[in-house]
Design a protein around this motif. Structure first.
Motif, PDB file in Angstrom:
ATOM      1  N   LYS A  13      43.348  36.069  28.126  1.00 28.40           N
ATOM      2  CA  LYS A  13      43.389  36.993  26.974  1.00 28.40           C
ATOM      3  C   LYS A  13      44.696  37.792  26.976  1.00 28.40           C
ATOM      4  O   LYS A  13      45.402  37.846  25.976  1.00 28.40           O
ATOM      5  CB  LYS A  13      42.206  37.979  27.020  1.00 28.40           C
ATOM      6  N   GLY A  14      44.973  38.415  28.125  1.00 31.19           N
ATOM      7  CA  GLY A  14      46.169  39.256  28.221  1.00 31.19           C
ATOM      8  C   GLY A  14      47.451  38.445  28.040  1.00 31.19           C
ATOM      9  O   GLY A  14      48.369  38.873  27.337  1.00 31.19           O
ATOM     10  N   SER A  15      47.501  37.260  28.660  1.00 28.54           N
ATOM     11  CA  SER A  15      48.709  36.421  28.559  1.00 28.54           C
ATOM     12  C   SER A  15      48.987  36.051  27.110  1.00 28.54           C
ATOM     13  O   SER A  15      50.127  36.108  26.647  1.00 28.54           O
ATOM     14  CB  SER A  15      48.538  35.134  29.377  1.00 28.54           C
ATOM     15  N   LEU A  83      42.630  43.683  19.672  1.00 27.71           N
ATOM     16  CA  LEU A  83      41.702  44.202  20.679  1.00 27.71           C
ATOM     17  C   LEU A  83      41.521  43.146  21.768  1.00 27.71           C
ATOM     18  O   LEU A  83      41.195  41.988  21.471  1.00 27.71           O
ATOM     19  CB  LEU A  83      40.349  44.522  20.038  1.00 27.71           C
ATOM     20  N   ASP A  84      41.764  43.531  23.017  1.00 22.68           N
ATOM     21  CA  ASP A  84      41.702  42.594  24.150  1.00 22.68           C
ATOM     22  C   ASP A  84      40.669  43.149  25.144  1.00 22.68           C
ATOM     23  O   ASP A  84      40.889  44.189  25.748  1.00 22.68           O
ATOM     24  CB  ASP A  84      43.128  42.526  24.735  1.00 22.68           C
ATOM     25  N   GLY A  85      39.528  42.442  25.240  1.00 24.20           N
ATOM     26  CA  GLY A  85      38.498  42.893  26.184  1.00 24.20           C
ATOM     27  C   GLY A  85      37.572  43.962  25.616  1.00 24.20           C
ATOM     28  O   GLY A  85      36.840  44.606  26.364  1.00 24.20           O
ATOM     29  N   GLY A 126      44.800  33.806  42.122  1.00 23.61           N
ATOM     30  CA  GLY A 126      46.257  33.675  42.179  1.00 23.61           C
ATOM     31  C   GLY A 126      46.997  34.669  41.297  1.00 23.61           C
ATOM     32  O   GLY A 126      48.221  34.690  41.262  1.00 23.61           O
ATOM     33  N   ARG A 127      46.251  35.497  40.583  1.00 27.96           N
ATOM     34  CA  ARG A 127      46.935  36.419  39.663  1.00 27.96           C
ATOM     35  C   ARG A 127      47.656  37.533  40.426  1.00 27.96           C
ATOM     36  O   ARG A 127      47.131  38.097  41.368  1.00 27.96           O
ATOM     37  CB  ARG A 127      45.934  37.047  38.696  1.00 27.96           C
ATOM     38  N   ARG A 128      48.850  37.877  39.975  1.00 26.37           N
ATOM     39  CA  ARG A 128      49.597  39.020  40.492  1.00 26.37           C
ATOM     40  C   ARG A 128      50.123  39.794  39.283  1.00 26.37           C
ATOM     41  O   ARG A 128      50.554  39.205  38.301  1.00 26.37           O
ATOM     42  CB  ARG A 128      50.788  38.583  41.362  1.00 26.37           C
ATOM     43  N   GLN A 159      47.885  42.573  43.753  1.00 27.33           N
ATOM     44  CA  GLN A 159      46.652  41.891  43.367  1.00 27.33           C
ATOM     45  C   GLN A 159      45.635  42.932  42.938  1.00 27.33           C
ATOM     46  O   GLN A 159      45.383  43.895  43.681  1.00 27.33           O
ATOM     47  CB  GLN A 159      46.112  41.077  44.538  1.00 27.33           C
ATOM     48  N   ARG A 160      45.073  42.765  41.734  1.00 26.24           N
ATOM     49  CA  ARG A 160      44.071  43.731  41.268  1.00 26.24           C
ATOM     50  C   ARG A 160      42.876  43.733  42.218  1.00 26.24           C
ATOM     51  O   ARG A 160      42.401  42.679  42.613  1.00 26.24           O
ATOM     52  CB  ARG A 160      43.598  43.354  39.851  1.00 26.24           C
ATOM     53  N   PRO A 161      42.354  44.921  42.583  1.00 23.50           N
ATOM     54  CA  PRO A 161      41.206  44.975  43.515  1.00 23.50           C
ATOM     55  C   PRO A 161      39.991  44.207  42.968  1.00 23.50           C
ATOM     56  O   PRO A 161      39.207  43.668  43.738  1.00 23.50           O
ATOM     57  CB  PRO A 161      40.880  46.471  43.611  1.00 23.50           C
TER      58      PRO A 161
END
Ligand code: AP5
Ligand code: MG
Length: 216
Positions: A13-15, A83-85, A126-128, A159-161
């Motif tokens: 979504k964000g990408s 609107l995202d999320g 793998g997201r950063r 890395q998001r918690p």
């Protein structure tokens, strides 16, 4: 134009939102980003929200609806937005309807990015994310030029918690229970488009652009 981008955690979504807001000059309204930014600023609201977010739980409808309404109705707000999320529950979808009605407007399209569970897990671990500008990378699918450093601003990647496996599993469970029902909510209105999210970044974007052309 008023767009809503939906999909499970890690669907992209964000990408995709980042490209859409640039190409259509839209305000990017990501409730997840708003909560994280509020916490970074040391605000009570953000700190409280992170207690839920880090374990993969939803922030309350009441708080979430309030911050979205404030953003949409603030002075000088862009009337074109993505609107995202949000919305993420049927209660939030009703609240959004009320806000749109108050504006005398409606959604142009609801883009639902469809991705299988296995792909989601691979993407999340793998997201950063850049601590400074929020730009998103992936260790395998979209690595930065230099490990741990943002290509755009030189900020530190972290890395998001809530991207830990246990939180991701909880987020997926909550998505199925609370968020998936919204798809049916929008289906009947003729604005829902399903997009195959299991393609390259560029192919997903191409399909979204095509769907928007067909709708408008
Ligand atoms: P939020 O920040 O919105 O998280 P989310 O919905 O779980 O979605 P993500 O941001 O994790 O994923 P994404 O779909 O944006 O994917 P991305 O583009 O980053 O919300 C976080 C939390 O805040 C929630 O869990 C909740 O607690 C709270 N919250 C937020 N809104 C709320 C609401 N309305 N009500 C209540 N609580 C709320 O991509 C993911 C990775 O995959 C990246 O590494 C990316 O590079 C890679 N990738 C993306 N697309 C591709 C592709 N096509 N090919 C290969 N890799 C790809
Ligand atoms: Mg996101």
């Amino acid at each position: 134009m008023k767009l809503l981008v939906m999909g499970p955690p890690g669907a992209g979504k964000g990408s995709q939102a980042r490209k859409l807001i640039r190409d259509f000059n839209l305000e990017h309204i990501s409730t997840g980003d708003m909560f994280r930014q509020s916490a970074e600023r040391g605000e009570e609201l953000g700190k409280k929200a992170m207690e839920y977010i880090n374990d993969g739980n939803l922030v309350s409808d009441e708080i979430t609806n309030r911050i979205v309404k404030k953003k949409l109705f603030e002075e000088g707000a862009n009337t074109c937005f993505l609107l995202d999320g949000y919305p993420r529950t049927v209660t939030q979808a009703h609240a959004l309807d009320d806000m749109l009605q108050e504006m005398g407007s409606k959604l142009t399209a609801v883009i639902n990015i469809v991705v299988d569970k296995e792909v989601i897990l691979e993407r999340m671990v793998g997201r950063r994310v850049c601590r400074d500008c929020g730009y998103t990378y992936h260790t395998h699918f979209k690595p930065p030029k230099e490990e741990g450093v943002c290509d755009k601003c030189g900020g530190e990647l972290y890395q998001r918690p809530d991207d830990k496996l246990e939180s991701v599993r909880n987020r997926l469970r909550i998505y199925e229970e609370k968020t998936r029902p919204i798809i049916d909510y929008y289906k009947g209105r003729g604005v829902l488009v399903n997009i195959n999210g299991m393609q390259s970044f560029e192919a997903v974007y191409r399909d979204i652009r095509k769907a928007l052309r067909d709708l408008t």
